[in-house]
Motif scaffolding. Structure first.
Motif, PDB file in Angstrom:
ATOM      1  N   ARG A 196       0.853  -1.198   0.000  1.00  0.00           N
ATOM      2  CA  ARG A 196       0.000   0.000   0.000  1.00  0.00           C
ATOM      3  C   ARG A 196       0.883   1.239   0.000  1.00  0.00           C
ATOM      4  O   ARG A 196       1.761   1.382   0.845  1.00  0.00           O
ATOM      5  N   VAL A 203      -1.019   8.110   9.418  1.00  0.00           N
ATOM      6  CA  VAL A 203      -1.418   6.746   9.072  1.00  0.00           C
ATOM      7  C   VAL A 203      -0.179   5.858   8.936  1.00  0.00           C
ATOM      8  O   VAL A 203      -0.149   4.718   9.410  1.00  0.00           O
ATOM      9  N   LEU A 204       0.858   6.394   8.289  1.00  0.00           N
ATOM     10  CA  LEU A 204       2.103   5.628   8.127  1.00  0.00           C
ATOM     11  C   LEU A 204       2.721   5.318   9.484  1.00  0.00           C
ATOM     12  O   LEU A 204       3.174   4.192   9.732  1.00  0.00           O
ATOM     13  N   THR A 205       2.752   6.306  10.360  1.00  0.00           N
ATOM     14  CA  THR A 205       3.353   6.133  11.683  1.00  0.00           C
ATOM     15  C   THR A 205       2.678   5.011  12.463  1.00  0.00           C
ATOM     16  O   THR A 205       3.340   4.283  13.217  1.00  0.00           O
ATOM     17  N   GLN A 206       1.386   4.844  12.272  1.00  0.00           N
ATOM     18  CA  GLN A 206       0.625   3.833  12.999  1.00  0.00           C
ATOM     19  C   GLN A 206       0.627   2.468  12.313  1.00  0.00           C
ATOM     20  O   GLN A 206       0.011   1.527  12.808  1.00  0.00           O
ATOM     21  N   SER A 207       1.319   2.358  11.173  1.00  0.00           N
ATOM     22  CA  SER A 207       1.352   1.103  10.420  1.00  0.00           C
ATOM     23  C   SER A 207       2.507   0.216  10.881  1.00  0.00           C
ATOM     24  O   SER A 207       3.496   0.697  11.429  1.00  0.00           O
ATOM     25  N   LYS A 208       2.373  -1.075  10.645  1.00  0.00           N
ATOM     26  CA  LYS A 208       3.436  -2.014  10.976  1.00  0.00           C
ATOM     27  C   LYS A 208       4.664  -1.743  10.118  1.00  0.00           C
ATOM     28  O   LYS A 208       4.530  -1.488   8.918  1.00  0.00           O
ATOM     29  N   TYR A 238       4.948  -3.204   4.004  1.00  0.00           N
ATOM     30  CA  TYR A 238       3.743  -3.315   3.191  1.00  0.00           C
ATOM     31  C   TYR A 238       2.874  -2.065   3.246  1.00  0.00           C
ATOM     32  O   TYR A 238       1.810  -2.022   2.628  1.00  0.00           O
ATOM     33  N   THR A 239       3.322  -1.048   3.986  1.00  0.00           N
ATOM     34  CA  THR A 239       2.690   0.270   3.958  1.00  0.00           C
ATOM     35  C   THR A 239       3.792   1.305   3.807  1.00  0.00           C
ATOM     36  O   THR A 239       4.714   1.362   4.620  1.00  0.00           O
ATOM     37  N   PRO A 298       7.474   3.255   7.561  1.00  0.00           N
ATOM     38  CA  PRO A 298       7.129   3.524   8.966  1.00  0.00           C
ATOM     39  C   PRO A 298       8.357   3.519   9.869  1.00  0.00           C
ATOM     40  O   PRO A 298       9.419   3.010   9.489  1.00  0.00           O
ATOM     41  N   GLU A 340      -3.374   4.630  -2.168  1.00  0.00           N
ATOM     42  CA  GLU A 340      -4.433   5.066  -1.252  1.00  0.00           C
ATOM     43  C   GLU A 340      -4.273   6.562  -1.002  1.00  0.00           C
ATOM     44  O   GLU A 340      -3.301   6.993  -0.394  1.00  0.00           O
TER      45      GLU A 340
END
Length: 329
Positions: A39, A85-90, A94-95, A263, A72
């Motif tokens: 993503r 949103v990126l900061t909160q992703s694993k 994959y983000t 991230p 997205e």
């Protein structure tokens, strides 16, 4: 057979089965990454120059990685929403984020409280830059940047300049021009760059700064007059258009640049895989040609080039924002 003997016989196979189950459920390693779609979060709406550049590069990067890259769009707050949103992703690769001068450099100067820490994000590489062009409407006798500066000095605060909004790259480009030339031009913020360009075409503002592909059609139609490209070299799609360097203003350089950002805590092995694939993608003649058709230039790949670029941008925009007193909270 006793219970103890049956237990000893069972344990090796049970342990092997558990190990197999854990291996199957473990995150993909660098050896298998990527093994599913990625993503890519774009901090602006669809159709703009940032979105177009991101989608095109993502297509070629996906081909090198042999995985689909899904775009997205998460517009808002100068890219802060997308960065959060990126900061909160694993941090599994994959983000990813299509970083901009906003997310990586100026947001921390414009907002007292930011929903993310730019320094905590994991940079991968620079991607591309779309140099801006300064254009005018209804300013008689002005044919170049120095002529505009002279006119603005003779008519302080009588020229209005439109931009994509407070704190946007076009707005900061205007403030950079004002700082370099010592002029007073009134800034009029709009909701988007297209609205600002339309306002210039309609005579609501006399000056506008935006990406070359956005303004060039209006110049060809005679509705706006392009003065110069705010870049060190001329564009292949407008070879006759002078640059700010040509016109003796080498410090007047501004554009919409992008970078690939991961991230916080992203493993270096995944970063290296992305960088290698990106280097191959950005060297594809078809990609370079398609970018050039839209006035977009590829930037050097790799972490070192990114760090040097961000440092230079930080030094430049800090001075501009301090001089203009621009704040967004």
């Amino acid at each position: 057979m006793s219970f103890r003997s049956r237990l000893r016989a069972f344990l090796p196979s049970a342990c092997l089965g558990l190990a197999t189950l854990l291996a199957a459920s473990a995150p993909a390693s660098a050896e298998t990454y990527p093994d599913k779609p990625i993503r890519l979060i774009v901090p602006f709406g669809a159709g703009g120059i940032t979105d177009v550049a991101g989608r095109l590069i993502a297509q070629y990067l996906g081909e090198e990685l042999k995985q689909q890259i899904i775009i997205e769009n998460r517009p808002g707050a100068g890219g802060s929403i997308a960065a959060q949103v990126l900061t909160q992703s694993k941090p599994d690769g994959y983000t990813l984020l299509l970083g901009t001068v906003g997310t990586q450099v100026v947001n921390k100067m414009l907002y007292a409280k930011l929903s993310y820490d730019p320094a905590a994000l994991t940079p991968v590489s620079l991607l591309s830059n779309s140099p801006f062009v300064l254009a005018i409407h209804g300013v008689d006798g002005v044919h170049d940047l120095k002529g505009l500066a002279a006119y603005a000095k003779a008519h302080p605060n009588q020229l209005n300049a439109g931009s994509a909004g407070n704190g946007s790259s076009p707005h900061l480009g205007l403030e950079l021009f004002k700082l370099i030339t010592g002029t007073q031009i009134t800034h009029i913020p709009f909701k988007s760059g297209i609205e600002a360009v339309n306002a210039a075409v309609g005579g609501q503002v006399q000056v506008v700064i935006d990406a070359l592909p956005v303004i060039q059609p209006q110049d060809k139609a005679g509705r706006l007059k392009m003065l110069a490209l705010a870049a060190p070299k001329r564009s292949a799609i407008a070879p006759d258009l002078a640059t700010s360097v040509d016109e003796g203003m080498p410090d007047f350089q501004v554009g919409s640049w992008n970078a690939l950002i991961a991230p916080p805590g992203m493993p270096q092995a995944q970063v290296e895989i992305l960088n290698q694939a990106l280097e191959r993608a950005m060297a594809q003649p078809k990609l370079v040609a398609r970018l050039a058709e839209m006035g977009i230039e590829p930037l050097p790949t790799g972490l070192a080039a990114y760090q040097a670029h961000v440092k230079a941008e930080t030094d430049k925009w800090y001075k501009v924002i301090q001089a203009a007193g621009t704040r967004l909270d």
